[in-house]
Write a protein that holds these residues in place. Structure first.
Motif, PDB file in Angstrom:
ATOM      1  N   ILE A 329      37.245  23.567 -11.647  1.00 43.78           N
ATOM      2  CA  ILE A 329      36.802  24.821 -11.024  1.00 43.78           C
ATOM      3  C   ILE A 329      37.391  25.008  -9.627  1.00 43.78           C
ATOM      4  O   ILE A 329      36.966  25.888  -8.889  1.00 43.78           O
ATOM      5  CB  ILE A 329      35.254  24.958 -11.007  1.00 43.78           C
ATOM      6  CG1 ILE A 329      34.595  23.717 -10.413  1.00 43.78           C
ATOM      7  CG2 ILE A 329      34.722  25.229 -12.405  1.00 43.78           C
ATOM      8  CD1 ILE A 329      33.077  23.861 -10.224  1.00 43.78           C
ATOM      9  N   LYS A 330      38.385  24.182  -9.272  1.00 42.35           N
ATOM     10  CA  LYS A 330      39.033  24.358  -7.970  1.00 42.35           C
ATOM     11  C   LYS A 330      40.544  24.563  -8.138  1.00 42.35           C
ATOM     12  O   LYS A 330      41.096  24.364  -9.209  1.00 42.35           O
ATOM     13  CB  LYS A 330      38.732  23.153  -7.076  1.00 42.35           C
ATOM     14  CG  LYS A 330      37.277  23.144  -6.569  1.00 42.35           C
ATOM     15  CD  LYS A 330      37.018  24.304  -5.613  1.00 42.35           C
ATOM     16  CE  LYS A 330      35.585  24.364  -5.110  1.00 42.35           C
ATOM     17  NZ  LYS A 330      35.257  25.584  -4.383  1.00 42.35           N
ATOM     18  N   ALA A 331      41.197  24.957  -7.029  1.00 38.25           N
ATOM     19  CA  ALA A 331      42.597  25.371  -7.110  1.00 38.25           C
ATOM     20  C   ALA A 331      43.553  24.202  -7.389  1.00 38.25           C
ATOM     21  O   ALA A 331      43.228  23.040  -7.124  1.00 38.25           O
ATOM     22  CB  ALA A 331      42.993  26.071  -5.815  1.00 38.25           C
ATOM     23  N   ALA A 347      36.028  20.670   0.177  1.00 38.56           N
ATOM     24  CA  ALA A 347      34.650  20.959   0.595  1.00 38.56           C
ATOM     25  C   ALA A 347      34.487  22.449   0.846  1.00 38.56           C
ATOM     26  O   ALA A 347      35.410  23.115   1.320  1.00 38.56           O
ATOM     27  CB  ALA A 347      34.309  20.184   1.855  1.00 38.56           C
ATOM     28  N   ASP A 348      33.327  22.943   0.495  1.00 42.16           N
ATOM     29  CA  ASP A 348      32.940  24.310   0.853  1.00 42.16           C
ATOM     30  C   ASP A 348      31.831  24.210   1.892  1.00 42.16           C
ATOM     31  O   ASP A 348      30.981  23.335   1.788  1.00 42.16           O
ATOM     32  CB  ASP A 348      32.362  25.053  -0.363  1.00 42.16           C
ATOM     33  CG  ASP A 348      33.454  25.504  -1.328  1.00 42.16           C
ATOM     34  OD1 ASP A 348      34.647  25.291  -1.032  1.00 42.16           O
ATOM     35  OD2 ASP A 348      33.096  26.068  -2.376  1.00 42.16           O
ATOM     36  N   MET A 349      31.845  25.094   2.860  1.00 43.18           N
ATOM     37  CA  MET A 349      30.751  25.125   3.824  1.00 43.18           C
ATOM     38  C   MET A 349      29.846  26.309   3.490  1.00 43.18           C
ATOM     39  O   MET A 349      30.313  27.446   3.396  1.00 43.18           O
ATOM     40  CB  MET A 349      31.290  25.277   5.256  1.00 43.18           C
ATOM     41  CG  MET A 349      30.208  25.076   6.312  1.00 43.18           C
ATOM     42  SD  MET A 349      30.704  25.666   7.933  1.00 43.18           S
ATOM     43  CE  MET A 349      31.938  24.484   8.390  1.00 43.18           C
ATOM     44  N   SER A 356      25.609  32.091   1.954  1.00 37.53           N
ATOM     45  CA  SER A 356      26.674  31.648   1.048  1.00 37.53           C
ATOM     46  C   SER A 356      27.901  31.019   1.713  1.00 37.53           C
ATOM     47  O   SER A 356      27.912  30.771   2.906  1.00 37.53           O
ATOM     48  CB  SER A 356      27.095  32.774   0.111  1.00 37.53           C
ATOM     49  OG  SER A 356      27.891  33.711   0.786  1.00 37.53           O
ATOM     50  N   GLU A 357      28.928  30.813   0.906  1.00 33.52           N
ATOM     51  CA  GLU A 357      30.122  30.071   1.339  1.00 33.52           C
ATOM     52  C   GLU A 357      30.861  30.815   2.447  1.00 33.52           C
ATOM     53  O   GLU A 357      31.340  31.926   2.248  1.00 33.52           O
ATOM     54  CB  GLU A 357      31.040  29.891   0.123  1.00 33.52           C
ATOM     55  CG  GLU A 357      32.318  29.158   0.440  1.00 33.52           C
ATOM     56  CD  GLU A 357      33.352  29.277  -0.682  1.00 33.52           C
ATOM     57  OE1 GLU A 357      32.987  29.500  -1.851  1.00 33.52           O
ATOM     58  OE2 GLU A 357      34.554  29.160  -0.362  1.00 33.52           O
ATOM     59  N   ILE A 358      30.981  30.176   3.602  1.00 29.53           N
ATOM     60  CA  ILE A 358      31.735  30.816   4.679  1.00 29.53           C
ATOM     61  C   ILE A 358      33.113  30.189   4.854  1.00 29.53           C
ATOM     62  O   ILE A 358      34.012  30.812   5.403  1.00 29.53           O
ATOM     63  CB  ILE A 358      30.976  30.820   6.035  1.00 29.53           C
ATOM     64  CG1 ILE A 358      30.409  29.439   6.371  1.00 29.53           C
ATOM     65  CG2 ILE A 358      29.860  31.851   6.014  1.00 29.53           C
ATOM     66  CD1 ILE A 358      29.752  29.372   7.753  1.00 29.53           C
TER      67      ILE A 358
HETATM   68 MG    MG Z   1      35.937  29.080  -2.229  1.00 27.76          MG
END
Ligand code: MG
Ligand code: 4AD
Length: 434
Positions: A329-331, A347-349, A356-358
């Motif tokens: 599910i990632k690039a 990592a997503d912040m 939500s994801e910033i």
């Molecule tokens: Mg993203």
């Protein structure tokens, strides 16, 4: 005599003076008159001030023009500042001269309008107090972000907005007819930023980004602005450390310097002063466990949506990181985690309060064979990425970077309920006007 070029003082300054002769330039925000007295609240970019005009004490033509002016007519007023505790800002202006610059037509926005109508007349709604404050906040976020990167030795670079190499989602690219060839509007400057670390080492791009996402949520824009730093010799752990310092700098600088502005949105200075490193780090695996404990039906391998992001940040005062996501599910450019080959080094912040994801970031694959394998696995057309692949042939180095959606950050800092108010002219699934 007043004219268009008479020097005026900002309203915020006039509000702090009393007994002085002043000139203000602005627009009529509110207006009422009774028995030869006219009360006009005048707006400029610094604030609002009530101005009182007395028919008996003014030139008759000037009074008439002022009396006939509409809401939002542009005006220049001369008068005397007078302390008045009943006035909204504590000071009023007794008007002696008035110049209506443009009376114009009746302003179409009255009180209580539907959100859709306000989006239709967005070019005019930008004059509302809410939008003025939001646009100032957006500009401050730009400013702090650039200042931090500048202080940390980054070069600002630019990447083409027309490209053949999609970076992220593949399916969500806007196609453009490029003189008979297929091209796309960019969905990230990252791949080009990567090309530039080999000469400038620490770079960032700040640019519009396009996503043909068919999602109608409060956090998705079709066109948004993304800030993308890219650093040579950085790993995922360093990347996260840098991100938390960066986000902390933006939030705390904002809190210290613009408490009033935050107050306008009901946000306290203290809540943002708490945004200091370290931020909590949660592996994707632990995030799934936590979600299941909270009753979510999500299982390992699923992507997380708005609801899961809300559940994960519930009760948090600071943003959190979710790292080590499943590679499916990632690039394609994210390297496999040596400790768990089902996951990648990323990592997503996530911002607190369900904002939500910033930020999304990762290490980048820097070895040629590994990159080729992942690209083939992801089903990409390698012809469109020849130059990107080339970067791994000559003096390749480990590197990492991230992308911060600035409208998401503005939405979080101001606690807005919809991302559309974090950008002047939002592009939404059903709207490309005005
Ligand atoms: Mg993203
Ligand atoms: O997570 P994303 O898709 O990551 C990238 O594009 C990477 N190439 C960035 C990089 O590493 N240089 O997007 C990054 C951020 C998200 O975390 C989110 O803040 C924002 O961009 N974003 C959006 N903002 C508004 N509307 C949308 N549709 C957005 N999609 C992503």
């Amino acid at each position: 005599m007043l004219d268009l070029y008479t020097r005026a003082a900002p309203i915020s300054e006039v509000l702090g003076s009393s007994g002085k002769a002043v000139v203000v330039k602005g627009w009529i925000h509110r207006k009422r008159s009774s028995g030869g007295k006219l009360f006009a609240v005048v707006r400029d970019r610094t604030g609002l001030i009530q101005c009182v005009a007395d028919k008996g004490k003014m030139d008759a033509q000037q009074w008439d023009a002022l009396d006939k002016a509409y809401l939002e007519s542009s005006i220049v007023l001369r008068g005397t500042a007078r302390k008045d505790d009943r006035a909204p800002g504590g000071v009023e202006i007794d008007v002696s001269e008035a110049l209506v610059v443009h009376s114009g037509e009746q302003f179409p926005i009255t009180e209580y309008q539907s959100p859709e109508f306000l989006l239709d007349v967005r070019h005019l709604w930008l004059r509302s107090q809410r939008m003025i404050k939001a646009m100032q906040a957006r500009s401050y976020v730009f400013r702090y972000a650039r200042k931090f990167l500048d202080k940390n030795g980054f070069f600002e670079i630019t990447a083409p907005l027309l490209t053949r190499a999609g970076g992220e989602t593949g399916a969500n690219l806007f196609e453009v007819d490029y003189f008979g060839q297929k091209a796309f509007l960019t969905e990230s400057s990252q791949l080009y930023a990567e090309a530039m670390i080999y000469s400038l080492e620490k770079v960032y791009s700040f640019a519009p980004t396009f996503r043909a996402e068919k999602s109608r949520t409060t956090k998705h824009l079709i066109e948004f602005w993304m800030l993308e730093p890219e650093m040579a010799y950085f790993n995922n752990a360093q990347n996260m450390k840098f991100q938390e310092k960066f986000v902390s700098y933006i939030a705390t600088s904002f809190a210290k310097e613009h408490e009033d502005l935050l107050g306008h949105f009901g946000v306290s200075k203290d809540s943002l002063l708490k945004i200091r490193p370290p931020f909590k780090r949660l592996s994707y695996e632990k995030a799934i466990d936590l979600l299941q404990q909270k009753g979510s039906g999500k299982k390992w391998g699923d992507d997380l949506g708005v609801e899961e992001e809300r559940l994960l940040t519930e009760g948090e005062e600071k943003p959190i990181f979710v790292h080590s996501w499943p590679k499916e599910i990632k690039a394609f450019y994210m390297p496999v985690n040596p400790k768990d080959d089902r996951t990648v080094l990323c990592a997503d912040m996530l911002a607190p309060n369900g904002h939500s994801e910033i930020v999304g970031g990762s290490e980048r694959i820097w070895r040629l064979d590994e990159l080729l394998a992942r690209m083939k696995e992801s089903g990409l057309n390698l012809d469109n990425y020849k130059w990107y692949i080339d970067l791994r042939r000559y003096g390749s180095v480990p590197h990492a970077g991230f992308g911060m959606g600035v409208e998401r950050v503005v939405k979080w800092l101001l606690n807005l309920d919809h991302i559309r108010d974090a950008i002047p002219f939002p592009r939404l699934i059903n709207r490309v006007e005005p």
